[in-house]
Design an enzyme around this catalytic site. Structure first.
Site, PDB file in Angstrom:
ATOM      1  N   GLY A  53       0.854  -1.175   0.000  1.00 58.41           N
ATOM      2  CA  GLY A  53       0.000   0.000   0.000  1.00 58.41           C
ATOM      3  C   GLY A  53       0.890   1.226   0.000  1.00 58.41           C
ATOM      4  N   GLN A 210      -5.490  -9.300  -2.981  1.00 58.42           N
ATOM      5  CA  GLN A 210      -5.518  -8.320  -1.893  1.00 58.42           C
ATOM      6  C   GLN A 210      -6.949  -7.964  -1.474  1.00 58.42           C
ATOM      7  OE1 GLN A 210      -3.757  -7.988  -4.746  1.00 58.42           O
ATOM      8  NE2 GLN A 210      -1.800  -6.960  -4.421  1.00 58.42           N
ATOM      9  N   ASP A 251      -1.325   4.119  -6.609  1.00 56.01           N
ATOM     10  CA  ASP A 251       0.088   4.138  -6.248  1.00 56.01           C
ATOM     11  C   ASP A 251       0.821   5.341  -6.833  1.00 56.01           C
ATOM     12  OD1 ASP A 251       1.065   1.264  -4.985  1.00 56.01           O
ATOM     13  OD2 ASP A 251      -0.799   1.156  -6.101  1.00 56.01           O
ATOM     14  N   LYS A 262      -3.555  -1.023  -8.741  1.00 56.68           N
ATOM     15  CA  LYS A 262      -3.401  -2.463  -8.906  1.00 56.68           C
ATOM     16  C   LYS A 262      -4.033  -2.943 -10.205  1.00 56.68           C
ATOM     17  CE  LYS A 262      -1.505  -4.336  -6.576  1.00 56.68           C
ATOM     18  NZ  LYS A 262      -0.047  -4.543  -6.675  1.00 56.68           N
TER      19      LYS A 262
END
Length: 364
Positions: A53, A210, A251, A262
């Protein structure tokens, strides 16, 4: 009995010269706290996704570079800065896509450089212990700011939904990806506190799961109505009308609003556009990279093929020798994004303009 939310995602235990993290590769089956003490342990924890993360990686990097410099034997500021740069370059090589990693390391380096420059201007000689204390304090500040930023993102995101809404999310941008609240889950947690009674659909998020292992685990632990769906079921659930909003993390956000998150996020965004469902990217301003013009300039990490072919199976589930394409992230075009939720408010298109205006106002 403790739930996963009672543990700190990333904590500095200074007296043990350690960063304590939850080993997220073992969740949800086992909750194990591990100590990171060496540069190699910190690097491996980031690369192997034991800590993951973008915000949590940034906090871990801040603590990490402090610990690597804590027992420095440098005699001069030149030696100290050379050692600092070498350690920062090493940690920064662990993952290329999440901008918070390099952001936190650069912030720590700048804090030290500014301190040394101020000391020189005042006629004082290099003070090793004082420089190390500056690093300690700055690393703790990064963590405190992360908690505050996530709560503010949650408050801003909560204005975009109403009681009883169905919310879809992808990957894990929850408390396990930050120090508290998460980014994409922050509106969900704050809404839960206020009795909004959301129903959350969690994409499992192949190949590392995840969403199934982490997001569903923490939301369910918090008592939030949560349903896990396979990634290829998102269009089906959107078509039913059960989803009123989509919140995802990221991100790295480019200066034009393109967002790397992701793998699979851009699929969700494209389908959401088709069904007219608002798609929101929850992004601390530390995740917005003004030095990256567009999503085409974002380096996408390619990961090992075994994550796809055998990681979660008792037996290999693809033919030996078959080719595997395994990018960790994809880039969602800004045209698919309804709004970017930051700690300063919700940004709207045109993003090149709204992002610049926000930086000009708040980030000088």
């Amino acid at each position: 009995m403790k739930s996963i939310l009672d543990y700190e995602t990333v904590a500095l235990v200074d007296e043990r010269d350690a960063i304590v993290i939850i080993d997220q590769t073992l969740l949800p089956g086992e909750t194990k706290l591990i100590d990171l003490k060496t540069g190699e342990e910190i690097w491996n924890a980031i690369y192997l996704l034991q800590v993951r993360g973008a915000p949590a990686i940034g906090v871990c990097a801040g603590f990490g570079i402090y610990l690597l410099m804590k027992h420095s034997k440098a005699q001069t500021e030149e030696e100290f800065l050379e050692e600092l740069n070498k350690n920062a370059d090493y940690l920064n090589s662990s993952r290329p896509t999440a901008v918070n990693l390099s952001w936190a390391l650069e912030r720590m380096k700048k804090k030290v450089k500014d301190f040394i420059d101020d000391e020189k201007k005042s006629g004082r000689s290099f003070d090793l212990s004082a420089a190390i204390k500056v690093m300690h304090d700055e690393s703790e500040t990064i963590k405190a700011e992360d908690i505050d930023v996530c709560r503010r993102i949650g408050e801003n995101g909560l204005t975009l939904v109403k009681k009883g809404d169905g919310i879809l999310t992808h990957c894990n941008a929850g408390q396990l990806a930050t120090c508290k609240y998460g980014t994409a889950t922050a509106p969900i947690y704050l809404g839960h506190e206020k009795g909004y009674n959301f129903h959350v659909y969690c994409d499992e998020t192949r190949p590392l799961l995840q969403g199934a292992r982490l997001t569903a685990y923490e939301l369910h632990s918090a008592g939030i109505d949560t349903t896990v769906i396979c990634d290829n079921m998102s269009a089906s659930i959107m078509k039913t009308g059960k989803v009123q909003a989509i919140f995802v993390g990221c991100d790295r956000v480019a200066a034009n609003g393109d967002a790397a998150n992701k793998i699979g996020t851009s699929v969700v965004a494209t389908v959401a556009k088709h069904y007219g469902i608002p798609f929101y990217v929850c992004a601390p301003t530390s995740t917005i990279d003004m030095n990256t013009a567009t999503g085409d300039d974002i380096v996408i990490e390619q990961r090992k093929p075994e994550e796809v072919t055998e990681m979660w199976y008792e037996k290999r589930m693809a033919p030996e020798g078959v080719k595997v394409y395994n990018p960790a992230f994809d880039v969602t075009d800004n045209s698919l994004i309804t709004g970017i939720v930051t700690e300063y408010g919700v940004l709207r298109a045109p993003y090149d303009k709204s992002i610049k205006e926000m930086f000009d106002k708040y980030k000088k």
